[in-house]
Write an enzyme that holds these catalytic residues in place. Sequence first.
Site, PDB file in Angstrom:
ATOM      1  N   HIS A 152      14.119  13.612 -91.034  1.00 28.34           N
ATOM      2  CA  HIS A 152      13.689  13.673 -92.255  1.00 28.34           C
ATOM      3  C   HIS A 152      12.619  12.779 -92.769  1.00 28.34           C
ATOM      4  O   HIS A 152      12.647  11.752 -92.375  1.00 28.34           O
ATOM      5  CB  HIS A 152      14.933  13.562 -93.423  1.00 28.34           C
ATOM      6  CG  HIS A 152      16.144  14.455 -93.009  1.00 28.34           C
ATOM      7  ND1 HIS A 152      17.376  13.967 -92.816  1.00 28.34           N
ATOM      8  CD2 HIS A 152      16.544  15.516 -92.663  1.00 28.34           C
ATOM      9  CE1 HIS A 152      18.382  14.682 -92.594  1.00 28.34           C
ATOM     10  NE2 HIS A 152      17.843  15.685 -92.349  1.00 28.34           N
TER      11      HIS A 152
ATOM     12  N   LYS B 189      12.034   2.892 -95.454  1.00 25.79           N
ATOM     13  CA  LYS B 189      13.517   2.596 -95.590  1.00 25.79           C
ATOM     14  C   LYS B 189      13.790   1.368 -94.703  1.00 25.79           C
ATOM     15  O   LYS B 189      13.195   1.024 -93.654  1.00 25.79           O
ATOM     16  CB  LYS B 189      13.978   3.898 -94.698  1.00 25.79           C
ATOM     17  CG  LYS B 189      14.121   5.109 -95.553  1.00 25.79           C
ATOM     18  CD  LYS B 189      14.500   6.257 -94.541  1.00 25.79           C
ATOM     19  CE  LYS B 189      14.303   7.631 -95.558  1.00 25.79           C
ATOM     20  NZ  LYS B 189      14.734   8.902 -94.658  1.00 25.79           N
TER      21      LYS B 189
ATOM     22  N   ASP C 280      19.336  21.112 -91.427  1.00 27.00           N
ATOM     23  CA  ASP C 280      18.879  20.367 -90.424  1.00 27.00           C
ATOM     24  C   ASP C 280      18.389  21.412 -89.181  1.00 27.00           C
ATOM     25  O   ASP C 280      17.306  21.331 -88.347  1.00 27.00           O
ATOM     26  CB  ASP C 280      19.611  19.322 -89.908  1.00 27.00           C
ATOM     27  CG  ASP C 280      19.474  17.990 -90.699  1.00 27.00           C
ATOM     28  OD1 ASP C 280      18.679  18.069 -91.668  1.00 27.00           O
ATOM     29  OD2 ASP C 280      19.892  17.003 -90.517  1.00 27.00           O
TER      30      ASP C 280
END
Length: 182
Positions: free
Chosen positions: A62, A72, A170
């Site tokens: 993602h 992140k 997904d």
Amino acid sequence: MEITETGIKDCLILKPRVFDDARGYFFESFNQQTFEDKTGLSGAFVQDNQSYSSYGVIRGLHAQTGAFAQAKLVRVTKGEVLDVAVDVRPGSPTYGQHVAVRLSAENKLQLYIPRGFVHGFSVLSETVEFLYKCDNFYNKASETGVIYNDTDLNIDWLIPTGMESISEKDMLLKPFAELQHG
């Protein structure tokens, strides 16, 4: 905090200094000033997320694009994952290459993933609690991703064939060759 380079610019492994004694342990999981001093990168995170998953779950790959792209900082507080970050920065000399790091409650390692990467993880333990800090807010319209089993990327998720658990969402992600940058 000890910083280890991964071979892909700005994608870094962070190892906290852990203080153990007979009572247990203590460590500072994140300090913005220390992070910025040691890496030269921004440590201004605005959102924390947590997930719980069972063995064989693969989440990803993602990312968010454009004005909502996210860096992140990820870690595990229970269990173990194989954490994967793929460089999708146009023009990057490591475009299409990935970093795969085992993160666990035991090793307390963290992975810093800069903007311009797709990210995912596979659960290697019975269950896992996975935490991550983001430097930008979630925006559904900015979501993008790559299917976990893309043959160009050839990622070994360390989960035996047939034991994977993938969300319907997904499974609909596109191949790496069709990734849209924004």
